[in-house]
Scaffold this motif. Structure first.
Motif, PDB file in Angstrom:
ATOM      1  N   PHE A 139      44.031  34.361  49.514  1.00  0.00           N
ATOM      2  CA  PHE A 139      43.206  35.412  48.907  1.00  0.00           C
ATOM      3  C   PHE A 139      44.072  36.569  48.421  1.00  0.00           C
ATOM      4  O   PHE A 139      43.813  37.144  47.358  1.00  0.00           O
ATOM      5  CB  PHE A 139      42.152  35.897  49.900  1.00  0.00           C
ATOM      6  CG  PHE A 139      40.953  35.013  49.984  1.00  0.00           C
ATOM      7  CD1 PHE A 139      39.893  35.171  49.105  1.00  0.00           C
ATOM      8  CD2 PHE A 139      40.878  33.995  50.919  1.00  0.00           C
ATOM      9  CE1 PHE A 139      38.770  34.354  49.172  1.00  0.00           C
ATOM     10  CE2 PHE A 139      39.767  33.166  50.995  1.00  0.00           C
ATOM     11  CZ  PHE A 139      38.704  33.348  50.122  1.00  0.00           C
ATOM     12  N   THR A 158      37.402  32.528  46.622  1.00  0.00           N
ATOM     13  CA  THR A 158      38.567  32.776  45.774  1.00  0.00           C
ATOM     14  C   THR A 158      38.145  33.218  44.377  1.00  0.00           C
ATOM     15  O   THR A 158      38.762  34.105  43.782  1.00  0.00           O
ATOM     16  CB  THR A 158      39.444  31.514  45.664  1.00  0.00           C
ATOM     17  OG1 THR A 158      38.694  30.451  45.052  1.00  0.00           O
ATOM     18  CG2 THR A 158      39.930  31.065  47.026  1.00  0.00           C
ATOM     19  N   TYR A 211      43.484  26.566  42.196  1.00  0.00           N
ATOM     20  CA  TYR A 211      42.154  26.180  41.721  1.00  0.00           C
ATOM     21  C   TYR A 211      42.017  24.677  41.507  1.00  0.00           C
ATOM     22  O   TYR A 211      40.974  24.085  41.797  1.00  0.00           O
ATOM     23  CB  TYR A 211      41.824  26.936  40.427  1.00  0.00           C
ATOM     24  CG  TYR A 211      41.388  28.350  40.693  1.00  0.00           C
ATOM     25  CD1 TYR A 211      40.286  28.624  41.493  1.00  0.00           C
ATOM     26  CD2 TYR A 211      42.088  29.427  40.169  1.00  0.00           C
ATOM     27  CE1 TYR A 211      39.891  29.914  41.759  1.00  0.00           C
ATOM     28  CE2 TYR A 211      41.699  30.725  40.420  1.00  0.00           C
ATOM     29  CZ  TYR A 211      40.592  30.964  41.224  1.00  0.00           C
ATOM     30  OH  TYR A 211      40.212  32.245  41.476  1.00  0.00           O
ATOM     31  N   CYS A 251      36.924  36.766  44.549  1.00  0.00           N
ATOM     32  CA  CYS A 251      38.079  37.641  44.759  1.00  0.00           C
ATOM     33  C   CYS A 251      38.765  37.958  43.430  1.00  0.00           C
ATOM     34  O   CYS A 251      39.046  39.118  43.115  1.00  0.00           O
ATOM     35  CB  CYS A 251      39.052  36.974  45.726  1.00  0.00           C
ATOM     36  SG  CYS A 251      40.509  37.942  46.114  1.00  0.00           S
ATOM     37  N   GLU A 252      39.015  36.923  42.631  1.00  0.00           N
ATOM     38  CA  GLU A 252      39.696  37.144  41.359  1.00  0.00           C
ATOM     39  C   GLU A 252      38.815  37.903  40.381  1.00  0.00           C
ATOM     40  O   GLU A 252      39.298  38.719  39.589  1.00  0.00           O
ATOM     41  CB  GLU A 252      40.134  35.807  40.756  1.00  0.00           C
ATOM     42  CG  GLU A 252      41.090  35.994  39.601  1.00  0.00           C
ATOM     43  CD  GLU A 252      41.597  34.685  39.026  1.00  0.00           C
ATOM     44  OE1 GLU A 252      42.262  34.731  37.994  1.00  0.00           O
ATOM     45  OE2 GLU A 252      41.331  33.634  39.623  1.00  0.00           O
ATOM     46  N   THR A 286      36.250  28.278  48.579  1.00  0.00           N
ATOM     47  CA  THR A 286      36.621  28.187  47.175  1.00  0.00           C
ATOM     48  C   THR A 286      35.836  29.184  46.335  1.00  0.00           C
ATOM     49  O   THR A 286      36.388  29.824  45.430  1.00  0.00           O
ATOM     50  CB  THR A 286      36.378  26.759  46.651  1.00  0.00           C
ATOM     51  OG1 THR A 286      37.084  25.826  47.477  1.00  0.00           O
ATOM     52  CG2 THR A 286      36.862  26.619  45.222  1.00  0.00           C
ATOM     53  N   ILE A 300      45.638  35.643  45.146  1.00  0.00           N
ATOM     54  CA  ILE A 300      44.678  35.738  44.045  1.00  0.00           C
ATOM     55  C   ILE A 300      44.431  37.193  43.665  1.00  0.00           C
ATOM     56  O   ILE A 300      44.320  37.541  42.482  1.00  0.00           O
ATOM     57  CB  ILE A 300      43.369  35.025  44.422  1.00  0.00           C
ATOM     58  CG1 ILE A 300      43.620  33.524  44.553  1.00  0.00           C
ATOM     59  CG2 ILE A 300      42.280  35.288  43.392  1.00  0.00           C
ATOM     60  CD1 ILE A 300      42.464  32.752  45.134  1.00  0.00           C
TER      61      ILE A 300
END
Length: 511
Positions: free
Chosen positions: A396, A336, A312, A339-340, A333, A399
């Motif tokens: 990915f 990501t 990050y 995704c989390e 970005t 994460i």
């Protein structure tokens, strides 16, 4: 060990009259869910939000500093000084977080969990004011002050929100409800990434507004959280207010379902008779908490040193190295963050069925595999045009693995490994470790990248493997257990070591 046995025997006459609750709460009430949201929006949401929004206005803020410096001193700022000032603006957030984590537990004992969360919004509002005024006043120093205050706000929020949610949640739903901490962190990261896009507030002229938007979550919490009760455990165990505790339990769980939770809290109150809330240094002198403290240190340190924050902090660099086109990086970005966020929600659905051990060990194991795959992909990224996208897939996947395991379970374990009198101090210790490790990884990651090149993630591979191994052999399953039961499991390890003279694995419960 003899003293521990004596304490348990002393309270047996008081404990024998308590019966196990006939049924446990399996579905959270609407009031409980709303309380989690009210606590989270001004708590860990701010932490995630402030991590991500600082990336978008990097060039704009640097231009502002250069312009201000030129107007003041009639000369352009040197590259070294500009880099130092920008690094200070970014990293002072972690120093503020360390300060906030160091005082969060003390404030939670004195003013209560809810009271501290409400008071904490003062720091966010002041930070928004300072950062918003920095541009019209031509004072970049206000950005440093504002970022420090946002760090204090985030440090207190992470500590006290987890305390509040962990204490209002029923035993059978404690893991799922405590996932609110991680869900709001990831939600804050995602929100900051989206708002920082050029289509919204990412344009150069909007950066003062972007940095001032941290006041919005604070205002929302000030308007919503006062409608919810204080933590029932805090009311009964710390304040001795049985009537307020009963009212709070009825409010959270309903008049027909609160009795089992009341009995659990009463057991913990009996065990804490004559014991005052401990200070952080007092935990280190308590030999019965040795394994809990060691576990606390390992899981909080590894949460920052496993590579997730490096992605990050340096997302643009990682994607550039992976060969992603520059105009696609902001959207990658955002991906990501999404995704989390999704994996945090998924972890909340799985944690009460799979348990804490399975998720955190599985998460670190998958992260280890991702580190290997990512290193291989970076090594051969120029061999084929599709390899850079394989690298992005690895990011990915990393994460996803983090969100399903350590990202969600770490804070839950901090709540569950300690009882009421130890928990605030434990959060102060864990929070301080977290922020120190956060600062450490932000400082050394560029050197790791420059020195190891594509092999930089092998460092995180070693960390992930070691932590998974430690948890497998030492940490018991805590799912659907009272805090006293978990404490007794750690004490049983101490008895086993004293009897055998060996430190065998603590696997008293199945994974």
């Amino acid at each position: 060990m003899g003293e521990d046995n004596g304490e348990l025997k002393e309270y047996q006459p008081l404990l024998k009259d308590f019966k196990e609750p006939a049924q446990q709460i399996k579905v959270p009430s609407k009031s409980l869910l709303l309380a989690v949201c009210a606590a989270g929006i001004g708590g860990t949401f701010q932490y995630g939000y402030n991590i991500s929004i600082i990336n978008a206005p990097t060039k704009a803020v640097q231009n502002f500093i250069n312009q201000t410096w030129t107007e003041r001193y009639n000369t352009e700022i040197s590259t070294q000084v500009l880099t130092l000032l920008w690094s200070t603006i970014v990293s002072i957030f972690t120093l503020g977080g360390l300060v906030g984590a160091s005082v969060g537990g003390t404030l939670a004992i004195r003013f209560g969990r809810k009271g501290t969360l409400l008071f904490n919004n003062t720091f966010a509002l002041l930070a928004a004011l300072f950062m918003g005024l920095s541009y019209p006043s031509g004072t970049f120093e206000l950005l440093i002050i504002g970022r420090f205050l946002t760090g204090v706000n985030a440090g207190i929020g992470i500590c006290v929100q987890a305390l509040y949610i962990g204490e209002i949640a029923p035993r059978a739903l404690r893991g799922a409800m405590a996932m609110g901490t991680s869900i709001f962190i990831t939600g804050g990261i995602l929100t900051g990434q989206v708002i920082g896009l050029n289509e919204l507030l990412g344009k150069e002229e909007y950066w003062p507004i972007l940095l001032s938007t941290i006041c919005i979550p604070a205002i929302i919490q000030l308007l919503t959280l006062p409608w919810f009760p204080e933590s029932p455990r805090y009311l009964l165990i710390d304040r001795g207010d049985d009537v307020a505790c009963k009212k709070a339990l009825m409010w959270f769980h309903g008049p027909d379902k609160y009795h089992g939770e009341k009995e659990d809290i009463e057991r913990e109150r009996v065990s804490a008779i004559g014991i005052k809330p401990k200070k952080p240094w007092e935990l280190f002198t308590d030999t019965s908490l040795r394994w809990q403290l060691l576990t606390l240190f390992i899981i909080h340190t590894s949460q920052q040193l496993n590579g997730i924050n490096a992605i990050y902090f340096y997302a643009d660099y990682v994607f550039t190295q992976a060969g992603i086109p520059a105009d696609k990086i902001p959207y990658a970005t955002v991906g990501t963050g999404a995704c989390e966020c999704i994996t945090a929600l998924t972890c909340g659905l799985l944690i009460e069925s799979l348990g804490r051990r399975a998720l955190i060990i599985g998460g670190y194991s998958l992260m280890s595999v991702c580190c290997i795959c990512f290193t291989i992909a970076l090594t051969f990224q120029e061999s084929s045009p599709w390899v850079p996208y394989l690298s992005m897939i690895c990011v990915f996947a990393f994460i996803l693995s983090f969100g399903l395991g350590p990202g969600g379970v770490t804070n839950i374990l901090t709540t569950e490994l300690f009882t009421q009198t130890d928990r605030p101090a434990a959060y102060m210790i864990g929070g301080s470790i977290n922020w120190i490790a956060f600062f450490f990884i932000g400082m050394i990651f560029p050197f790791i990248v420059n020195g190891l090149k594509q092999y930089c993630f092998l460092v995180f591979l070693v960390i992930c493997c070691l932590v998974a191994t430690y948890i497998f052999f030492v940490v018991p399953e805590t799912k659907n257990k009272t805090f006293l039961e978990i404490q007794r499991e750690f004490r049983s390890r101490k008895k086993l070591i004293a009897a055998n003279g060996t430190e065998g694995p603590l696997l008293s419960t199945p994974m």
